[in-house]
Design a protein around this motif. Structure first.
Motif: not given
Length: 111
Positions: A3-10
């Motif tokens: 849950d601490s993993v950020p969603e990747p930036v496109e």
């Protein structure tokens, strides 16, 4: 922990003002590599459709991914590496930068 993993930036598509066009690599459609993309609280399978090696040294993967689990697959570009991306599957095949059979135009970056 996940849950601490950020969603990747496109990554944005390559533009002529970025410098020389990227060197584009593809794999056989029968044996593509895959990434895992962190999206909406889960790791999602993303088939790699191309790799772009850009003039500034950035590596960008073009993937086909269902970001929500709805079975709607979309194309996304992600710069590698970043925390919201992981290797999902390595291809046993070597990538190619040759033109696909029957084409006369070089690979164009995704639009």
């Amino acid at each position: 922990m996940s849950d601490s993993v950020p969603e990747p930036v496109e990554a944005r598509p390559w533009r002529p003002d970025d410098g020389p066009p990227p060197h584009v690599w593809t794999w056989p459609r029968t044996d593509p590599p895959a990434l895992l993309v962190w999206s909406h609280g889960r790791w999602r399978w993303a088939t790699v459709t191309a790799r772009q090696d850009r003039a500034d040294g950035t590596i960008v993967y073009q993937v086909a991914v269902d970001l929500t689990g709805s079975t709607s697959v979309t194309t996304r570009l992600y710069a590698w590496p970043q925390p919201g991306l992981r290797v999902g599957h390595r291809s046993a095949s070597e990538p190619s930068d040759r033109l696909p059979f029957g084409t006369s135009v070089p690979h164009a970056p995704p639009r």
